[in-house]
Design an enzyme around this catalytic site. Sequence first.
Site, PDB file in Angstrom:
ATOM      1  N   CYS A 384       4.444  10.936   7.977  1.00 35.79           N
ATOM      2  CA  CYS A 384       3.360  10.452   8.839  1.00 35.79           C
ATOM      3  C   CYS A 384       3.047  11.476   9.930  1.00 35.79           C
ATOM      4  O   CYS A 384       2.469  12.504   9.626  1.00 35.79           O
ATOM      5  CB  CYS A 384       3.694   9.059   9.372  1.00 35.79           C
ATOM      6  SG  CYS A 384       2.186   8.121   9.661  1.00 35.79           S
ATOM      7  N   HIS A 510       4.803   6.048   4.615  1.00 36.31           N
ATOM      8  CA  HIS A 510       6.217   5.904   4.980  1.00 36.31           C
ATOM      9  C   HIS A 510       7.055   5.551   3.744  1.00 36.31           C
ATOM     10  O   HIS A 510       7.239   4.355   3.468  1.00 36.31           O
ATOM     11  CB  HIS A 510       6.378   4.792   6.016  1.00 36.31           C
ATOM     12  CG  HIS A 510       5.811   5.126   7.352  1.00 36.31           C
ATOM     13  ND1 HIS A 510       6.571   5.639   8.373  1.00 36.31           N
ATOM     14  CD2 HIS A 510       4.555   5.027   7.832  1.00 36.31           C
ATOM     15  CE1 HIS A 510       5.808   5.832   9.432  1.00 36.31           C
ATOM     16  NE2 HIS A 510       4.577   5.475   9.135  1.00 36.31           N
ATOM     17  N   GLU A 512      10.150   5.643   3.434  1.00 30.60           N
ATOM     18  CA  GLU A 512      11.437   5.031   3.810  1.00 30.60           C
ATOM     19  C   GLU A 512      11.433   3.508   3.714  1.00 30.60           C
ATOM     20  O   GLU A 512      12.465   2.891   3.469  1.00 30.60           O
ATOM     21  CB  GLU A 512      11.853   5.483   5.219  1.00 30.60           C
ATOM     22  CG  GLU A 512      11.035   4.955   6.394  1.00 30.60           C
ATOM     23  CD  GLU A 512       9.781   5.761   6.716  1.00 30.60           C
ATOM     24  OE1 GLU A 512       9.289   6.485   5.823  1.00 30.60           O
ATOM     25  OE2 GLU A 512       9.277   5.656   7.851  1.00 30.60           O
TER      26      GLU A 512
HETATM   27  N1  GLN Z   1       0.463   8.818  15.537  1.00 32.01           N
HETATM   28  C1  GLN Z   1       0.047   9.129  14.197  1.00 32.01           C
HETATM   29  C2  GLN Z   1      -1.136   8.275  13.784  1.00 32.01           C
HETATM   30  O1  GLN Z   1      -1.379   7.215  14.346  1.00 32.01           O
HETATM   31  C3  GLN Z   1       1.195   9.002  13.221  1.00 32.01           C
HETATM   32  C4  GLN Z   1       1.753   7.615  13.113  1.00 32.01           C
HETATM   33  C5  GLN Z   1       3.102   7.551  12.446  1.00 32.01           C
HETATM   34  O2  GLN Z   1       3.843   8.546  12.409  1.00 32.01           O
HETATM   35  N2  GLN Z   1       3.489   6.400  11.960  1.00 32.01           N
HETATM   36  O3  GLN Z   1      -1.867   8.624  12.878  1.00 32.01           O
END
Ligand code: GLN
Length: 538
Positions: A384, A510, A512
């Site tokens: 992310c 994600h 995970e």
């Molecule tokens: N802050 C980033 C976004 O909102 C990444 C979010 C995250 O790592 N879950 O796109």
Amino acid sequence: MADTKYIFVTGGVTSSLGKGIIAASLAKLLQARGYKTTIQKLDPYINVDPGTLNPYEHGECYVTDDGAETDLDLGHYERFLNVNTSQANNVTTGRIYQSVIEKERRGEFLGKTVQVVPHITNEIKERIQVLGKSGEYDIVITEIGGTVGDIESLPYIESVRQLMWELGDNNGLVIHLTLVPYLSAAGELKTKPTQHSVKTLMESGIKADILVCRTEHELSDDLREKLALFCNVKREAVIQSIDASTIYDVPNLMLEEGLDNVVLKKLALKDDSQPDLTRWNQFLDRHKNPKDEVHIGLVGKYVELQDSYKSILEAFIHAGAENEVKVKVEYIHSEHIDTKVLQDKIASLDGVLVAPGFGERGIEGKIDVIKYVREQNIPFLGICLGMQMAVIEFARNVLAIKDANSTEMNPDTANPVIDLMEEQKDITHMGGTMRLGAWDCNLEAGSLVNKIYAADTISERHRHRYEFNNKYKDQIEAAGLKATGLNPETGLVEVVELPTHPWFVGVQYHPEYKSTVANPHPLFVGFVKAALQHKVNK
Ligand code: GLN
């Protein structure tokens, strides 16, 4: 089909006793005996969901396929049971009140005064029974967050009391998780805190059927007798839960204590089968007998609190067992990166994961680490925000777009390689408005991720606002960072990888959240394998 049975898990004496792990372990044993089981968590706080909570407050926010932002205990449920949870599996006081207040505004209470009892408690009881009434489960385990006696928990406890009465004999039971502390000065385990907390439950009209006693030392027979007598439970219903070296030992420990038998007997369910834990025990065996060890750096800004990265740490445990290696995770604070850390620390690692996150703090450190591992051929997984930083690093240092940035960090950047999608631009509310939950992704034939997943289309969970800016896609790909995973409907970039590097993958989603004991996540398995390879080649 017989009616669904309900198990309520309450906690006494102190918080952090591990109700989630006990609930997940019991569910595992019941599932392993063939009962369709699910778990639900009721949280007493007023936030509508934990999505707006800082990870330092409450640990990781766990995301389900249906896009619910939930308590991290749901992660344990999925990892143990290998079944999906949903919004129905996590209810907060905020959500309960929101729904009751909305009903009041719609005039649904027909002029009545709206009160905690019966309106809030009715709403809670309805939420508890949603999963049971779906017809999908034989047993629903409901974990009540907080500690009995807390003001916030009272409506939940009252709802459990009412439900136990309504469900009738053999259809519901209450497990009370408590602490039996050891006083070293006296050289003794003490039962009094447990007696008091059972009494507090009784004052609310609930009789615990089973006591699960967290302890650092074995409970003697005498002590078990005493707890049974003073807490009004059967002798076999005093269950010891001794400190374990891994949470994955707890189902077997509960099996040895006979927790599942006591539960089945009380619910008048057949208990003549033996739980089939073959797959589980194979995993445990591999986890406990690794043949090698790899050191993987976890670069993030919440590293002081390990619960912030719970699912990532557990995914490494699953992937380590799969590869028969021990994964030693080294926490690296993204605000403390300098040349010394790069050369003394990062250089010695077998792999580096750059963590998800929000906001500006620590991002330059993440970018420096990514530059280093890209140039030094150290295996890299960016998740992310970690993927977004990989794109920024590449744009800045390979394409020489010096001011490349994300509009999250610099809204006025002339080169927003990571940017907001049009539909995110007008959002003023913070709760539940990100790109959330499961989205499909097509993987490019022949790419590294295509091989790792052994699939052309995957579905992964998201939780972010910002995206790879497709205006820069051609330029970035031409310079070597390939977009090998795309959303089939929107064309949004979900995966980037560097084919010239031994293992360099950034994912917008994600992975995970979807790693379980039964199904270790392929990306983590592949990453750990690459780390092992890197170690061998060093
Ligand atoms: N802050 C980033 C976004 O909102 C990444 C979010 C995250 O790592 N879950 O796109």
